[in-house]
Design an enzyme around this catalytic site. Structure first.
Site, PDB file in Angstrom:
ATOM      1  N   GLY A 136       0.842  -1.196   0.000  1.00 21.01           N
ATOM      2  CA  GLY A 136       0.000   0.000   0.000  1.00 21.01           C
ATOM      3  C   GLY A 136       0.869   1.234   0.000  1.00 21.01           C
ATOM      4  N   GLN A 352     -21.864  16.598  14.852  1.00 26.61           N
ATOM      5  CA  GLN A 352     -22.215  16.950  16.233  1.00 26.61           C
ATOM      6  C   GLN A 352     -23.224  18.097  16.266  1.00 26.61           C
ATOM      7  OE1 GLN A 352     -21.030  15.154  18.699  1.00 26.61           O
ATOM      8  NE2 GLN A 352     -21.994  16.256  20.383  1.00 26.61           N
ATOM      9  N   ILE A 353     -23.025  19.080  15.404  1.00 27.93           N
ATOM     10  CA  ILE A 353     -23.932  20.222  15.357  1.00 27.93           C
ATOM     11  C   ILE A 353     -25.334  19.782  14.941  1.00 27.93           C
ATOM     12  CG2 ILE A 353     -24.447  22.335  14.052  1.00 27.93           C
ATOM     13  CD1 ILE A 353     -21.348  22.783  14.001  1.00 27.93           C
ATOM     14  N   GLY A 356     -28.860  14.338  16.279  1.00 24.90           N
ATOM     15  CA  GLY A 356     -29.404  13.086  15.770  1.00 24.90           C
ATOM     16  C   GLY A 356     -29.551  13.078  14.258  1.00 24.90           C
ATOM     17  N   GLU A 379      -4.025   8.040  -1.862  1.00 24.03           N
ATOM     18  CA  GLU A 379      -2.957   8.838  -2.491  1.00 24.03           C
ATOM     19  C   GLU A 379      -1.914   9.297  -1.471  1.00 24.03           C
ATOM     20  OE1 GLU A 379      -3.462  11.242  -5.864  1.00 24.03           O
ATOM     21  OE2 GLU A 379      -5.496  10.588  -6.251  1.00 24.03           O
ATOM     22  N   THR A 381      -1.027   8.087   2.760  1.00 24.63           N
ATOM     23  CA  THR A 381      -1.627   8.275   4.080  1.00 24.63           C
ATOM     24  C   THR A 381      -1.075   9.517   4.773  1.00 24.63           C
ATOM     25  OG1 THR A 381       0.084   6.958   5.154  1.00 24.63           O
ATOM     26  CG2 THR A 381      -1.860   5.771   4.335  1.00 24.63           C
TER      27      THR A 381
END
Length: 395
Positions: A136, A352-353, A356, A379, A381
């Site tokens: 990889g 988070q904003i 749910g 492309e 890490t």
């Protein structure tokens, strides 16, 4: 883009391109993004629309059917598409930067004349066969082989995580393969030389080439990604792309450029999360007021905007260096590092904003949350970018 860095405003031609793609993204891409994501279906109609606009030919000369633009123009398009659908954006990025660009950079006249008009038209896609199961980040660990036999190369091996490799319009895969040994390197004392890695054009379909069943991915569900297998695949020796033994080095150059493009896509994702969060924070009320009026939410969104701005400036700078013919490897790695982390951080904060609702796949911030992680992996890490930056600093 150098004008932007000094004045804060894009030149008119770039600004008009960005607006055109932005309108397309909002009117054509966004309405079907959730459907394709849920169905894991490739958006052929959207790709056809991008082809009609000339997006696949943006950085290529008109003599090859391109738009006569540059790499920065491609990046601007990727940013706008990335705001609403990363799967569509990566389809364009891989089709141009990984599929067609190796032919443009390293192909001979005959190869360019055969393949570039087709790939630049967007009516056909090319893929970039580099990554393998055991190689990889260590692309030099290539095990796929190509042996000369008469007038042909005979290719055997496999590749993994290859974008645009199994669509109905995929017509070309460029594959890196070991074509011999150079006769030098650390392994000489053991009677072995250093791997000679070359790149070879494999038309699709070709007998012995198989795009295996598509992956079941966390994100980028409307992007086409397959493992590939090569079983005695025969192609003419003139399908060698570039100089024999330079395949690995040439693809490193392609990856350096591609990191700027991925940074642009990442900025789009980061900015898309900002835009959606601002809209939601103005509309959603809690305790009798819009949640954006509360400092906790406002500050979170402010940090998101700062991340997107810094990342955008980083990829603009890297693109300016590249187009000026100056060294850009470090700048490209910085841009990719900063932008991919901005996308991941912003998607987490946006989720988070939204509370749910942010956990529901029908909302774009949820898709960005799933999609953005691969930006820190593909492309090169995050760890590879840090390694490259350190090397450029002489460490």
């Amino acid at each position: 883009m150098s004008d932007y860095l000094s004045t804060g405003a894009l030149p008119d031609d770039y600004a008009q391109l960005a607006k055109t793609v932005r309108d397309f993204a909002q009117s054509v891409v966004a309405p079907v993004a959730a459907k394709h994501d849920e169905e894991h279906s490739f958006p052929y109609d959207v790709v056809a629309g991008m082809a009609e606009m000339g997006l696949f030919g943006l950085p290529f000369p008109e003599e090859y059917g391109g738009m006569g633009g540059d790499y920065f123009a491609l990046c601007l398009a990727l940013e706008e598409l990335g705001k609403v659908d990363q799967s569509v954006a990566i389809t364009l990025e891989a089709g141009v930067s990984l599929g067609a660009m190796p032919v443009y950079r390293f192909g001979n006249d005959a190869q360019k004349e055969e393949w570039l008009p087709l790939l630049a038209s967007g009516k056909a896609l090319g893929a970039f066969g580099l990554t393998e199961a055991g190689g990889g980040s260590d692309a030099g660990a290539t095990k796929t082989t190509a042996k000369a036999d008469g007038g042909d190369w005979v290719i055997n091996g496999s590749k993994q995580f290859i974008t645009n490799s199994g669509t109905d319009i995929t017509k070309l895969v460029t594959v890196t393969a070991v074509t011999g040994e150079t006769g030098h390197g650390d392994s000489r004392q053991h009677g072995r030389g250093k791997k000679e890695i070359s790149s070879i054009l494999v038309p699709v379909p070709t007998k012995g080439f198989t795009a295996e069943p598509a992956y079941n991915k966390v994100g980028w569900n409307a992007s086409d990604t397959h493992p590939l297998s090569f079983d005695d695949v025969r192609v003419p020796q003139e399908n060698l792309l570039g100089e024999r033994g330079r395949g690995y080095a040439n693809f490193l150059r392609i990856l350096d450029e591609g990191r700027i493009a991925i940074a642009a896509l990442s900025v789009g994702a980061a900015q898309g999360c900002v835009d959606e969060s601002v809209k939601y924070a103005k509309e959603r009320e809690a305790f009798g007021a819009a949640i954006g009026s509360y400092q906790a939410i406002a500050f979170k969104i402010a940090r998101m905007e700062a991340r997107a701005h810094v990342a955008r400036t980083a990829y603009y700078d890297a693109a300016a260096l590249m187009l000026a013919g100056k060294p850009f490897k470090k700048a490209a790695s910085i841009a990719k590092l900063v932008a991919s982390e901005a996308a991941m951080d912003n998607s987490r904060d946006a989720t988070q904003i939204f509370g749910g609702y942010g956990f529901m796949n029908e909302y774009s911030v949820a898709r960005h949350y799933r999609d953005s992680k691969i930006l820190e992996i593909g492309e090169g890490t995050t760890e590879v970018q840090l390694m490259l930056i350190g090397r450029e600093l002489g460490l």
